[in-house]
Design a protein around this motif. Structure first.
Motif, PDB file in Angstrom:
ATOM      1  N   LEU A 187       0.832  -1.209   0.000  1.00 28.45           N
ATOM      2  CA  LEU A 187       0.000   0.000   0.000  1.00 28.45           C
ATOM      3  C   LEU A 187       0.863   1.253   0.000  1.00 28.45           C
ATOM      4  CD1 LEU A 187      -2.820  -0.956   2.548  1.00 28.45           C
ATOM      5  CD2 LEU A 187      -2.866  -1.099   0.057  1.00 28.45           C
ATOM      6  N   SER A 188       1.867   1.299   0.881  1.00 29.34           N
ATOM      7  CA  SER A 188       2.699   2.499   0.974  1.00 29.34           C
ATOM      8  C   SER A 188       3.863   2.492   0.001  1.00 29.34           C
ATOM      9  CB  SER A 188       3.217   2.671   2.402  1.00 29.34           C
ATOM     10  OG  SER A 188       4.044   1.587   2.788  1.00 29.34           O
ATOM     11  N   THR A 189       4.425   1.319  -0.276  1.00 28.70           N
ATOM     12  CA  THR A 189       5.634   1.281  -1.104  1.00 28.70           C
ATOM     13  C   THR A 189       5.335   1.323  -2.596  1.00 28.70           C
ATOM     14  OG1 THR A 189       5.659  -1.147  -1.063  1.00 28.70           O
ATOM     15  CG2 THR A 189       6.927   0.012   0.637  1.00 28.70           C
ATOM     16  N   GLU A 190       4.194   0.783  -3.027  1.00 29.20           N
ATOM     17  CA  GLU A 190       3.885   0.710  -4.457  1.00 29.20           C
ATOM     18  C   GLU A 190       2.674   1.533  -4.865  1.00 29.20           C
ATOM     19  OE1 GLU A 190       3.709  -3.299  -5.922  1.00 29.20           O
ATOM     20  OE2 GLU A 190       5.301  -3.983  -4.575  1.00 29.20           O
ATOM     21  N   LEU A 191       1.677   1.641  -3.987  1.00 28.37           N
ATOM     22  CA  LEU A 191       0.431   2.296  -4.367  1.00 28.37           C
ATOM     23  C   LEU A 191       0.339   3.732  -3.857  1.00 28.37           C
ATOM     24  CD1 LEU A 191      -2.037  -0.676  -3.756  1.00 28.37           C
ATOM     25  CD2 LEU A 191      -0.815  -0.041  -5.855  1.00 28.37           C
ATOM     26  N   GLY A 192       1.278   4.156  -3.036  1.00 27.66           N
ATOM     27  CA  GLY A 192       1.290   5.532  -2.573  1.00 27.66           C
ATOM     28  C   GLY A 192       0.213   5.875  -1.567  1.00 27.66           C
ATOM     29  N   ILE A 193      -0.353   4.859  -0.913  1.00 29.95           N
ATOM     30  CA  ILE A 193      -1.372   5.082   0.116  1.00 29.95           C
ATOM     31  C   ILE A 193      -0.688   5.060   1.477  1.00 29.95           C
ATOM     32  CG2 ILE A 193      -3.493   4.205   1.164  1.00 29.95           C
ATOM     33  CD1 ILE A 193      -4.099   2.830  -1.513  1.00 29.95           C
ATOM     34  N   ARG A 194      -0.856   6.120   2.237  1.00 26.78           N
ATOM     35  CA  ARG A 194      -0.232   6.159   3.559  1.00 26.78           C
ATOM     36  C   ARG A 194      -1.008   5.279   4.535  1.00 26.78           C
ATOM     37  NH1 ARG A 194       0.678  12.599   3.504  1.00 26.78           N
ATOM     38  NH2 ARG A 194      -1.048  12.387   2.028  1.00 26.78           N
ATOM     39  N   VAL A 195      -0.283   4.678   5.451  1.00 27.00           N
ATOM     40  CA  VAL A 195      -0.831   3.645   6.329  1.00 27.00           C
ATOM     41  C   VAL A 195      -0.548   3.987   7.785  1.00 27.00           C
ATOM     42  CG1 VAL A 195      -0.672   1.206   7.002  1.00 27.00           C
ATOM     43  CG2 VAL A 195      -0.580   1.848   4.570  1.00 27.00           C
TER      44      VAL A 195
END
Length: 317
Positions: A187-195
């Motif tokens: 989610l954070s490393t490839e999709l740019g969604i912060r977690v």
């Protein structure tokens, strides 16, 4: 908030936040700012993790202080928070008679997506979490792992900028846990969604997050980056049975040719300035020659586990 100001805002910011439930002080003057791509929340039961997540979503109003997520005030801007934030709850909450596809489409529509976009996004997120083949089955027929994936999918279906995950691996078997951790890290490393992920398991946080926050009794006990691994040839501490001074005197000429110096540690052990393989072999050989037991040989740097244990026990940050 989609412009430059919103992008510069911390993922989650708390200023003197307090929240009480009857006799229980769940949050007690909590002040912190989270800016990493993925942050893990650690703490014992009752530390305030779930209350913090609910407050960040605007589901719980703080008694005092302020909470902002992506720069949005969680009390005054609740509708915008819901549009930009996804939430995966810990406890079972899915309707058993609906399929994963219907759950995701319905929640996407409730969050403002049109029918066409809701269906498209549902197909994308169910594929991403590995439920594409099972998307039309009733949720009640799913395994626990599939239900966890459905909860994650519904948190992502409206295209949020940040997702809050409450114990995402709870109840999963080893294989399901591995799959969930891989998805969360993407989610954070490839999709740019912060977690922001809450967990009781330190290893889960180390494998999925860039930063760890430890809560204790509703306050910030520690906050630091997650550093993966140690320098295998860096400084080390050696503990042996018997006379430490005699062992160190015998060891020094054996490790000096490898550029290693010795010094006593604060705990009375032997400190090695570095620990190349040749020096470790010398320790082993000397211990065997003298019949001495090696009780501990570990990196001198304090690891994440040390920091977390100290923080949860009431030590310093």
């Amino acid at each position: 908030m989609d412009g430059p100001e919103g992008l510069r805002a911390p993922v989650l910011e708390c200023v003197d936040v307090g929240k009480r439930f009857g006799a229980v002080q769940a949050l007690d003057g909590l002040t912190m700012s989270l800016g990493a791509g993925a942050t893990g929340l650690l703490g014992a039961n009752g530390a305030g993790k779930s209350t913090l997540l609910r407050t960040a979503l605007g589901l719980t109003r703080p008694d005092r202080g302020s909470v902002r997520i992506l720069g949005l005030d969680t009390v005054r801007e609740r509708s915008e928070v819901r549009r930009r934030v996804g939430f995966m709850p810990e406890h079972p909450c899915l309707p058993n008679d609906m399929s994963a596809q219907d759950v995701c489409v319905s929640l996407a529509r409730m969050r403002g997506l049109g029918r066409r976009d809701a269906v498209r996004r549902t197909s994308e997120v169910l594929f991403a979490v590995g439920l594409e083949e099972e998307r039309r089955r009733p949720v009640g027929s799913y395994s626990l792992g599939m239900q966890q994936r459905t909860k994650l999918a519904q948190a992502l279906v409206h295209g949020p900028d940040v997702v809050l995950l409450d114990e995402p691996t709870s109840g999963l078997d080893p294989a399901g846990r591995e799959e969930m951790l891989a998805i969360v890290r993407r989610l954070s490393t490839e999709l740019g969604i912060r977690v922001v992920a809450s967990s009781h398991v330190l290893d889960d946080i180390e494998r999925t997050c860039d930063e760890v926050v430890v809560l204790r009794s509703g306050t910030l006990a520690a906050q630091r980056p997650v550093l993966v691994g140690h320098d295998p040839s860096g400084p080390a501490e050696l503990r042996v049975s018997g006379d430490v001074g005699s062992f160190a005197a015998a060891l020094e000429p054996r490790v000096a040719p490898f550029g290693v110096s010795l010094a006593p540690t604060a705990t009375g052990d032997i400190g090695l300035s570095s620990s190349p393989d040749a020096a470790l072999d010398a320790v082993r050989d000397l211990a065997a020659d003298l019949g001495v037991g090696v009780e501990r040989l570990a990196p001198a740097a304090r690891g994440l586990e040390d920091v977390v244990v100290d923080a949860m026990a009431g030590g310093t940050r």
